[in-house]
Structures are given as C-alpha cells and as structure tokens.
Scaffold this active site. Structure first.
Site, PDB file in Angstrom:
ATOM      1  N   HIS A  98       0.855  -1.283  -0.156  1.00  0.00           N
ATOM      2  CA  HIS A  98      -0.183  -0.139  -0.110  1.00  0.00           C
ATOM      3  C   HIS A  98       0.767   1.268   0.256  1.00  0.00           C
ATOM      4  O   HIS A  98       1.931   1.301   0.501  1.00  0.00           O
ATOM      5  CB  HIS A  98      -0.865   0.017   1.142  1.00  0.00           C
ATOM      6  CG  HIS A  98      -0.395   0.107   2.396  1.00  0.00           C
ATOM      7  ND1 HIS A  98       0.328  -1.236   3.198  1.00  0.00           N
ATOM      8  CD2 HIS A  98       0.242   0.919   3.245  1.00  0.00           C
ATOM      9  CE1 HIS A  98       0.671  -0.622   4.245  1.00  0.00           C
ATOM     10  NE2 HIS A  98       0.981   0.392   4.314  1.00  0.00           N
ATOM     11  N   HIS A 100       0.794   5.736   1.156  1.00  0.00           N
ATOM     12  CA  HIS A 100       0.103   6.672   1.984  1.00  0.00           C
ATOM     13  C   HIS A 100       0.084   7.811   1.116  1.00  0.00           C
ATOM     14  O   HIS A 100       1.231   8.286   0.639  1.00  0.00           O
ATOM     15  CB  HIS A 100       0.788   6.722   3.285  1.00  0.00           C
ATOM     16  CG  HIS A 100       1.015   5.463   4.103  1.00  0.00           C
ATOM     17  ND1 HIS A 100       0.326   5.306   5.244  1.00  0.00           N
ATOM     18  CD2 HIS A 100       1.906   4.375   4.081  1.00  0.00           C
ATOM     19  CE1 HIS A 100       0.435   4.175   5.942  1.00  0.00           C
ATOM     20  NE2 HIS A 100       1.465   3.480   5.148  1.00  0.00           N
TER      21      HIS A 100
END
Ligand code: 5GP
Length: 136
Positions: A98, A100
């Site tokens: 992932h 951010h």
C-alpha cells in the site's frame, strides 16, 4: 490468513472508500497522520513493493496520482507526502502492499510516520465522499 486490507477489499471490514477499480482500492487511513491521509492498495495481496508484479505497481501508481490530484482539489493542502513502507524495520505494520498519501500544510509539524489517534468514522466517510467526487 487474509490481511486486514484483503478483508477491507471483500467488505468484511468496513472502510471509508474513496475510489475502486479492477486492481486498486483507495480508502481513508483509520489512524491518520493528517486530515485526508489516504491509503492506496493493490487488491491482490502482496507483502510489499518487491513482491508486486510490475503491471500492478503501475496500476497502484496511476490510482495514487489520481487520488493525489483529487486531494489537492478537495482539501487544498500546501503539499503531500507519498510514503510506502517495506518491512517491520521500516515501520510497515500491514504486510499488504500500500501507498500512503499524507496531505501537508505549511507549519503543520506533522510527521508522515506519526499518527494522531483514531479518527471519527463519520468524518472519514465525509472526506472519502468529497475526495471521491473530485476523482477524474
Ligand atoms: P504501514 O505502517 O503498514 O505502512 O501502514 C499501515 C496503515 O494502515 C497505518 O497507517 C494504519 O493506521 C492503517 N490501518 C491499520 N488497520 C486499518 C484498518 O482496519 N482500516 C484502515 N482504514 N486503516 C488501517
């Protein structure tokens, strides 16, 4: 066992979703470093950048750019940190690839690695809707 993010993909765990397509999902971080902190994930579960097939790295990068633009339009921050942690030593907590996006304002004293505590779910949903509505 499926990661917490895989359980968000299936809807088993609720999230404030900003955007979704075939390969990627963007949702608000439950424990934001700043207002508008958003996560972009690859729906398929890979631990980190070194494990993800290049075509999915590209899909996540494209979604990241689109969400970043929508955050700029919606919240008008002065800047953005794009952060991606690989390995526990680097601060990775969820081992599902992932990125951010942490919006930043001049003089905000925020570290993109710090957290401000759990955000109000309703406020996260409102932010997700506003940012999602500005996606192009
Ligand atoms: P990492 O340190 O692995 O790069 O970041 C993981 C991020 O996931 C953290 O910023 C944390 O606040 C966020 N997070 C952990 N669990 C959940 C959850 O159940 N829902 C949401 N929306 N974010 C989560």
């Amino acid at each position: 066992m499926a990661s917490i993010f895989s359980r968000i993909v299936t809807g088993e765990i609720p999230s404030a979703k900003v955007y979704e397509d075939e390969h990627t999902l963007a949702f608000m971080d439950i424990n934001p470093a700043s207002r508008g902190h958003t996560l972009i994930i690859c729906k398929e579960e890979y631990p980190g950048l070194l494990d993800v097939p290049p075509r999915l790295v590209e899909a996540v990068a494209r979604t990241t750019q689109r969400v970043a633009r929508a955050i700029m339009t919606t919240l008008q921050p002065d800047g953005l940190n794009i952060v991606q942690n690989n390995g526990a030593a680097a601060g990775q907590v969820v081992f599902h690839y992932h990125i951010h996006i942490v919006p930043r304002w001049k003089g905000d004293q925020v570290s993109p690695f710090s957290r401000q505590g759990k955000a109000d779910p309703q406020e996260l949903q409102e932010l997700a809707t506003m940012i999602g509505n500005n996606m192009h």
